[in-house]
Write a protein that holds these residues in place. Structure first.
Motif, PDB file in Angstrom:
ATOM      1  N   ASP A 426       0.814  -1.211   0.000  1.00 32.18           N
ATOM      2  CA  ASP A 426       0.000   0.000   0.000  1.00 32.18           C
ATOM      3  C   ASP A 426       0.851   1.265   0.000  1.00 32.18           C
ATOM      4  O   ASP A 426       0.313   2.374   0.105  1.00 32.18           O
ATOM      5  N   LEU A 427       2.177   1.108  -0.113  1.00 29.68           N
ATOM      6  CA  LEU A 427       3.112   2.233  -0.206  1.00 29.68           C
ATOM      7  C   LEU A 427       3.008   3.178   0.983  1.00 29.68           C
ATOM      8  O   LEU A 427       3.179   4.398   0.851  1.00 29.68           O
ATOM      9  N   ASP A 428       2.734   2.607   2.170  1.00 30.59           N
ATOM     10  CA  ASP A 428       2.595   3.438   3.365  1.00 30.59           C
ATOM     11  C   ASP A 428       3.892   3.532   4.148  1.00 30.59           C
ATOM     12  O   ASP A 428       3.901   4.041   5.267  1.00 30.59           O
ATOM     13  N   SER A 429       4.987   3.031   3.579  1.00 28.14           N
ATOM     14  CA  SER A 429       6.353   3.029   4.136  1.00 28.14           C
ATOM     15  C   SER A 429       6.617   1.844   5.048  1.00 28.14           C
ATOM     16  O   SER A 429       7.735   1.711   5.562  1.00 28.14           O
ATOM     17  N   ARG A 430       5.635   0.959   5.245  1.00 30.79           N
ATOM     18  CA  ARG A 430       5.834  -0.217   6.089  1.00 30.79           C
ATOM     19  C   ARG A 430       5.708  -1.475   5.227  1.00 30.79           C
ATOM     20  O   ARG A 430       4.761  -1.607   4.441  1.00 30.79           O
ATOM     21  N   CYS A 463       0.592  -3.046  10.386  1.00 32.33           N
ATOM     22  CA  CYS A 463      -0.172  -1.969  11.016  1.00 32.33           C
ATOM     23  C   CYS A 463       0.731  -0.950  11.712  1.00 32.33           C
ATOM     24  O   CYS A 463       0.270   0.125  12.096  1.00 32.33           O
ATOM     25  N   GLY A 464       1.995  -1.309  11.919  1.00 34.43           N
ATOM     26  CA  GLY A 464       2.901  -0.448  12.665  1.00 34.43           C
ATOM     27  C   GLY A 464       3.137  -0.964  14.062  1.00 34.43           C
ATOM     28  O   GLY A 464       2.310  -1.669  14.641  1.00 34.43           O
ATOM     29  N   ILE A 465       4.273  -0.605  14.616  1.00 30.08           N
ATOM     30  CA  ILE A 465       4.694  -1.127  15.917  1.00 30.08           C
ATOM     31  C   ILE A 465       3.789  -0.644  17.048  1.00 30.08           C
ATOM     32  O   ILE A 465       3.682  -1.290  18.097  1.00 30.08           O
ATOM     33  N   THR A 557      14.976   1.058   4.877  1.00 30.56           N
ATOM     34  CA  THR A 557      16.142   0.271   4.480  1.00 30.56           C
ATOM     35  C   THR A 557      15.708  -0.976   3.734  1.00 30.56           C
ATOM     36  O   THR A 557      14.835  -1.707   4.192  1.00 30.56           O
ATOM     37  N   GLN A 558      16.329  -1.225   2.563  1.00 32.62           N
ATOM     38  CA  GLN A 558      16.096  -2.455   1.815  1.00 32.62           C
ATOM     39  C   GLN A 558      17.398  -2.906   1.180  1.00 32.62           C
ATOM     40  O   GLN A 558      18.296  -2.103   0.926  1.00 32.62           O
ATOM     41  N   THR A 559      17.478  -4.211   0.918  1.00 27.00           N
ATOM     42  CA  THR A 559      18.648  -4.818   0.282  1.00 27.00           C
ATOM     43  C   THR A 559      18.247  -5.435  -1.050  1.00 27.00           C
ATOM     44  O   THR A 559      17.176  -6.025  -1.166  1.00 27.00           O
ATOM     45  N   THR A 575      11.468  -1.017  -4.271  1.00 29.40           N
ATOM     46  CA  THR A 575      10.342  -0.089  -4.186  1.00 29.40           C
ATOM     47  C   THR A 575      10.184   0.380  -2.754  1.00 29.40           C
ATOM     48  O   THR A 575       9.996  -0.435  -1.845  1.00 29.40           O
ATOM     49  N   PHE A 576      10.244   1.705  -2.573  1.00 29.59           N
ATOM     50  CA  PHE A 576      10.057   2.316  -1.257  1.00 29.59           C
ATOM     51  C   PHE A 576       8.739   3.089  -1.254  1.00 29.59           C
ATOM     52  O   PHE A 576       8.556   4.034  -2.032  1.00 29.59           O
ATOM     53  N   GLY A 577       7.808   2.696  -0.395  1.00 31.42           N
ATOM     54  CA  GLY A 577       6.594   3.471  -0.207  1.00 31.42           C
ATOM     55  C   GLY A 577       6.884   4.667   0.681  1.00 31.42           C
ATOM     56  O   GLY A 577       7.591   4.554   1.691  1.00 31.42           O
ATOM     57  N   LEU A 578       6.337   5.818   0.328  1.00 30.49           N
ATOM     58  CA  LEU A 578       6.615   7.057   1.066  1.00 30.49           C
ATOM     59  C   LEU A 578       5.381   7.630   1.747  1.00 30.49           C
ATOM     60  O   LEU A 578       5.458   8.735   2.304  1.00 30.49           O
ATOM     61  N   ALA A 579       4.255   6.916   1.697  1.00 30.52           N
ATOM     62  CA  ALA A 579       3.010   7.387   2.317  1.00 30.52           C
ATOM     63  C   ALA A 579       2.685   8.789   1.798  1.00 30.52           C
ATOM     64  O   ALA A 579       2.644   9.006   0.588  1.00 30.52           O
ATOM     65  N   ASP A 580       2.513   9.766   2.707  1.00 33.01           N
ATOM     66  CA  ASP A 580       2.137  11.120   2.299  1.00 33.01           C
ATOM     67  C   ASP A 580       3.322  12.063   2.179  1.00 33.01           C
ATOM     68  O   ASP A 580       3.143  13.272   1.938  1.00 33.01           O
ATOM     69  N   TYR A 581       4.539  11.548   2.347  1.00 34.62           N
ATOM     70  CA  TYR A 581       5.714  12.401   2.209  1.00 34.62           C
ATOM     71  C   TYR A 581       5.877  12.841   0.755  1.00 34.62           C
ATOM     72  O   TYR A 581       5.761  12.040  -0.180  1.00 34.62           O
ATOM     73  N   THR A 582       6.188  14.114   0.545  1.00 36.93           N
ATOM     74  CA  THR A 582       6.360  14.657  -0.808  1.00 36.93           C
ATOM     75  C   THR A 582       7.820  14.895  -1.156  1.00 36.93           C
ATOM     76  O   THR A 582       8.136  15.213  -2.307  1.00 36.93           O
TER      77      THR A 582
END
Length: 613
Positions: A426-430, A463-465, A557-559, A575-582
């Motif tokens: 979902d490209l939410d960064s997680r 869902c996040g930590i 971080t990805q390898t 592929t890095f999801g960035l959520a709402d970061y511009t």
């Protein structure tokens, strides 16, 4: 005062005592109180492994907005007409139910992801042989997610009892080569360009033994000399004759597929790249042929394979998922040898110290910090594992299986999981987890009502930590009916097939059609894709680590590691999801074998970035 351990005679004595004297009762009670006071309470015994399942801290539940990550099954519409053949004809020979690998790879160098589907075959002794024998399937992507079958005359149109696939540019000529594992001799195909491949197995010396049963395989540079070495797993010592003599049944009547516990294990194999298309088998010299101390037999029945630098020393380590025997973590000793530390590090067994039926495997920094996670798909009624190391930089890292505490365990226990992989769907960064499921037995529901042969794949959404449950299964209403359609799932791979920035999936089926699932999420999240090309390092940059510094508090971080899941390969683009970061602050690259990062500041987002070493 009575208890379950008292006899009738004891009750009579107590009754007479009560009738004779209340004072005597008082005295007995007083004496008992003194005795209890003087006795030291027994120390509470807490098994160490059970303690490992506890969370490091109590989480405060946060309100969750469950995303819609809908997938469309575009297999037929996109031009994928492949049908996997496993040779099953009623004999129920064990290899028939273990085959099924797929790969995303850019064989023509045009920056889109092509597809290779591995095929098995009909058994050579079968009475009914088709006029056209089955082969692997090679499909060229037009860049928009439409594929053309170009298998014919490609050189990959050969018939073997294939299982797994590994893609890598072993000669650093800019063209990605293909290695196929099989029941029998494995095959190495050199990419000649123009959609043509040449079988160079014999010249390279990587075919293995004709009696081997090869499963997962992968390319990595274990000695940091700039070219790719090759490793492949072997499952069991198997033959038709031995399998048919064993009376495997489900209920005493129905013939069943054999249990791996009834077969001897087999060693994995490591080939060192010597250059000029030649390889040397260094399995024994590097210490990866590990035996059971009691029996002297190979301590491996290997199905899943991946590579990761688990202790951050710039040398790639090896992780192997073994079926019914302990998993392996082979720590790289600076390119000279490997040291097996799975039991000491906590990834060999479950939290009760038992080996599981492990299949697929993947690793990731899924919490956006230094904690490294290893997920392993296991047999039915054995939950998917998620081993986590909070301090991967120490010489001998320690993991603990947090599958129960973070929500993965209870929701994956029923399924029989083969392919597993991390992907930010979902490209939410997680990073989420994808599971490809399917049973071995087509008759399983006749004896176990809770099991079915065909099983739906699953998305374990991250869902996040801070959530009450760190992962949850996304229901049909959030992923779509086409995603949860049941199948006999095996391998799984990830890639962006249509250039829209989100991750699509390819799921292999045993004895059937694969499923190409296009990600149609419309969440509006930003993204960044990174493609690397090595010069001093291997050209594919396999083993390179990329860190995206989004802001002061967010580091992704990805390898580059295409070898993951089960008998499959994913794209080398990250592929890095960035959520709402511009915007993002920087992209840092740690090339294979390097000790310092290469930093690129203020990169643009929502696009593919290419970096050459």
């Amino acid at each position: 005062m009575t208890s379950e351990n008292q006899t009738p005679e004891d009750d009579q004595v107590v009754g007479r005592a009560l009738r004779i004297s209340f004072a005597l009762v008082t005295l007995v009670a007083a004496v008992a109180a003194v005795v209890v006071a003087l006795r030291k309470p027994p120390e509470e015994i807490v098994p160490e492994q059970e303690e490992l399942s506890a969370l490091p801290q109590e989480r405060e539940a946060v309100e969750l907005k469950i995303p819609d990550i809908r997938f469309a099954d575009v297999t037929v519409a996109s031009g994928i007409d492949f049908v996997q053949v496993n040779g099953a004809a009623g004999q129920k020979l064990l290899p028939e139910t273990m085959t099924g690998g797929v790969a995303f790879f850019d064989f023509d160098g045009d920056l889109d992801q092509d597809i290779l589907c591995v095929n098995a075959s009909h058994w050579p002794w079968a009475d009914d042989q088709p006029a056209k024998r089955p082969t692997a399937g090679l499909y060229e992507n037009d860049g928009a997610g439409h594929f053309t079958n170009i298998t014919a005359d490609s050189g990959l149109d050969v018939t073997i009892y294939g299982n797994g696939v590994a893609c890598g540019d072993f000669d650093n000529d800019g063209r990605v080569d293909v290695y196929l594992t099989a029941v029998g001799t494995n095959r190495l195909f050199r990419n000649l360009g123009g959609g043509k491949f040449e079988d160079v197995t014999e010249a390279a010396g990587v075919g293995g033994d004709a009696s081997d049963w090869g499963t997962s395989a992968g390319w990595f540079d274990f000695d940091n000399d700039g070219d790719l070495d090759l490793m492949h797993c072997n499952y069991l010592v198997w033959s038709r004759e031995v399998d048919e003599t064993m009376e495997f049944t489900l209920d005493g009547k129905l013939r069943a597929y054999g249990r791996p516990t009834d077969f001897q294990g087999a060693f994995p194999v490591l080939y060192r790249n010597e250059g000029e298309g030649r390889f040397t088998d260094v399995s024994a010299a590097t210490g990866i042929q590990i035996t059971d101390r009691a029996s002297g037999e190979p301590l491996s029945k290997s199905l899943g394979l991946t590579f990761a630098d688990v202790n951050n020393d710039s040398w790639m380590d090896v992780l192997i998922a073994n079926d019914t025997v302990q998993n392996w973590l082979l720590l790289n000793q600076q390119g000279e040898s490997f040291r097996e530390i799975a039991a000491a590090s906590g990834v060999a067994f479950d939290n009760n110290g038992k080996a599981r039926g492990a299949m697929g495997i993947d690793t990731a920094c899924f919490r956006n910090d230094d904690a490294l996670g290893i997920t392993i798909g296991n047999f039915a009624n054995e939950m998917t594992a998620l081993y986590v190391c909070q301090t991967p930089g120490i010489p001998s890292p320690i993991f603990r299986d947090e599958a129960v505490s973070n929500g993965i365990g209870p929701v994956t226990r029923t399924e029989l999981t083969f392919g597993v992989l991390f992907a930010d769907l979902d490209l939410d960064s997680r990073l989420d987890i994808v599971a490809c499921n399917g049973h071995l037995e087509d008759d399983i529901q006749k004896v176990l009502e809770s099991q079915q042969y065909e099983q739906p794949p699953q998305i374990l959404w991250n869902c996040g930590i801070d959530a009450a449950s760190e992962f949850m299964i996304l229901p049909e209403e959030n992923v779509g009916a086409e995603f949860v359609e049941r199948m006999v799932g095996r391998g799984a791979a990830r890639a962006d097939i249509d250039g829209d920035g989100d991750i699509d999936l390819l799921l292999a089926a045993c004895g059937g059609r694969p499923r190409l699932l296009r990600n149609d999420q419309q969440l509006g999240h930003h993204w960044l894709r990174v493609k690397l090309q090595g010069t001093a390092a291997n050209r594919d940059a396999i083993g390179a680590t990329v860190r995206v510094q989004v802001d002061e508090d967010t580091l992704l971080t990805q390898t580059v590691m295409p070898t993951c899941s089960y008998q499959s390969q994913s794209e080398t683009v990250l592929t890095f999801g960035l959520a709402d970061y511009t915007t993002v602050q920087s992209v840092s690259i740690r090339w294979p074998g390097a000790t310092e990062d290469e930093v690129h500041t203020s990169p643009q987002i929502d696009r593919l970035l290419q970096f050459q070493q």
